[in-house]
Design a protein around this motif. Structure first.
Motif, mmCIF file in Angstrom:
data_model
loop_
_atom_site.group_PDB
_atom_site.id
_atom_site.type_symbol
_atom_site.label_atom_id
_atom_site.label_comp_id
_atom_site.label_asym_id
_atom_site.label_seq_id
_atom_site.Cartn_x
_atom_site.Cartn_y
_atom_site.Cartn_z
ATOM 1 N N GLY A 1 1.652 10.628 2.328
ATOM 2 C CA GLY A 1 2.105 11.516 1.293
ATOM 3 C C GLY A 1 0.953 12.259 0.651
ATOM 4 N N LYS A 2 0.838 12.041 -0.630
ATOM 5 C CA LYS A 2 -0.128 12.799 -1.442
ATOM 6 C C LYS A 2 -1.576 12.534 -1.038
ATOM 7 N N VAL A 3 -1.873 11.285 -0.675
ATOM 8 C CA VAL A 3 -3.248 10.953 -0.282
ATOM 9 C C VAL A 3 -3.624 11.748 0.961
ATOM 10 N N GLN A 4 -2.767 11.737 1.960
ATOM 11 C CA GLN A 4 -3.020 12.492 3.192
ATOM 12 C C GLN A 4 -3.164 13.983 2.893
ATOM 13 N N GLU A 33 -8.231 4.510 1.917
ATOM 14 C CA GLU A 33 -6.844 4.124 1.659
ATOM 15 C C GLU A 33 -5.956 4.373 2.876
ATOM 16 N N LEU A 34 -6.291 5.386 3.650
ATOM 17 C CA LEU A 34 -5.522 5.708 4.856
ATOM 18 C C LEU A 34 -5.960 4.869 6.062
ATOM 19 N N GLY A 35 -6.952 3.989 5.856
ATOM 20 C CA GLY A 35 -7.441 3.157 6.952
ATOM 21 C C GLY A 35 -8.417 3.874 7.858
ATOM 22 N N ARG A 36 -8.896 5.014 7.422
ATOM 23 C CA ARG A 36 -9.839 5.802 8.215
ATOM 24 C C ARG A 36 -11.262 5.484 7.761
ATOM 25 N N ASN A 37 -11.612 4.202 7.864
ATOM 26 C CA ASN A 37 -12.870 3.705 7.322
ATOM 27 C C ASN A 37 -14.104 4.266 8.006
ATOM 28 N N ALA A 38 -14.035 4.457 9.314
ATOM 29 C CA ALA A 38 -15.191 5.006 10.027
ATOM 30 C C ALA A 38 -15.529 6.403 9.510
ATOM 31 N N ALA A 64 -14.886 -0.197 2.211
ATOM 32 C CA ALA A 64 -14.742 0.433 3.533
ATOM 33 C C ALA A 64 -15.604 -0.277 4.572
ATOM 34 N N LEU A 65 -16.829 -0.634 4.194
ATOM 35 C CA LEU A 65 -17.697 -1.368 5.117
ATOM 36 C C LEU A 65 -17.086 -2.710 5.488
ATOM 37 N N GLY A 66 -16.559 -3.407 4.508
ATOM 38 C CA GLY A 66 -15.923 -4.684 4.770
ATOM 39 C C GLY A 66 -14.737 -4.547 5.716
ATOM 40 N N ALA A 67 -13.961 -3.493 5.530
ATOM 41 C CA ALA A 67 -12.807 -3.251 6.400
ATOM 42 C C ALA A 67 -13.234 -2.994 7.841
ATOM 43 N N GLU A 68 -14.457 -2.519 8.018
ATOM 44 C CA GLU A 68 -15.008 -2.274 9.355
ATOM 45 C C GLU A 68 -15.808 -3.474 9.869
ATOM 46 N N LYS A 69 -15.685 -4.607 9.182
ATOM 47 C CA LYS A 69 -16.373 -5.851 9.558
ATOM 48 C C LYS A 69 -17.895 -5.747 9.443
#
Length: 105
Positions: A1-4, A33-38, A64-69
């Motif tokens: 939605g709005k975030v995108q 938030e959209l999971g586009r961490n890279a 974001a770094l944590g989400a990318e391990k």
């Protein structure tokens, strides 16, 4: 939605104002938030480069770094966020550092 929907607007804002850290911070947060961490990580790295005293940028980068391990880097970023937030209070800082002692890298 709005975030995108916000993504192209922030990208345009960066083109127009490439030295305004909060545009990078907001774009990076939304990408995260959209999971586009890279994609979020270099944007958030630029935000902290432009304003290293923004605890929110450091927090978002750490998340974001944590989400990318990338745990070790994420831990450093999160501790930077805390350090700024507690204004260097040694007692509070020690409490937060103790919380991270058990985090596996």
């Amino acid at each position: 939605g709005k975030v995108q929907e916000s993504i192209p607007h922030y990208q345009k804002g960066i083109q127009l104002s490439p030295k305004v850290y909060h545009i990078f911070r907001n774009l990076g947060k939304n990408l995260h938030e959209l999971g586009r961490n890279a994609e979020a990580i270099p944007v958030l790295q630029k935000a902290v480069e432009l304003n290293p005293q923004c605890d929110v940028s450091w927090y978002n980068l750490g998340s974001a770094l944590g989400a990318e391990k990338r745990v070790a880097e994420g831990k450093v970023a999160l501790l930077n966020s805390v350090r700024i937030r507690v204004k260097g209070d040694p007692v509070k800082m020690a409490e937060f550092e103790a919380m991270f002692d058990g985090v596996k890298e």
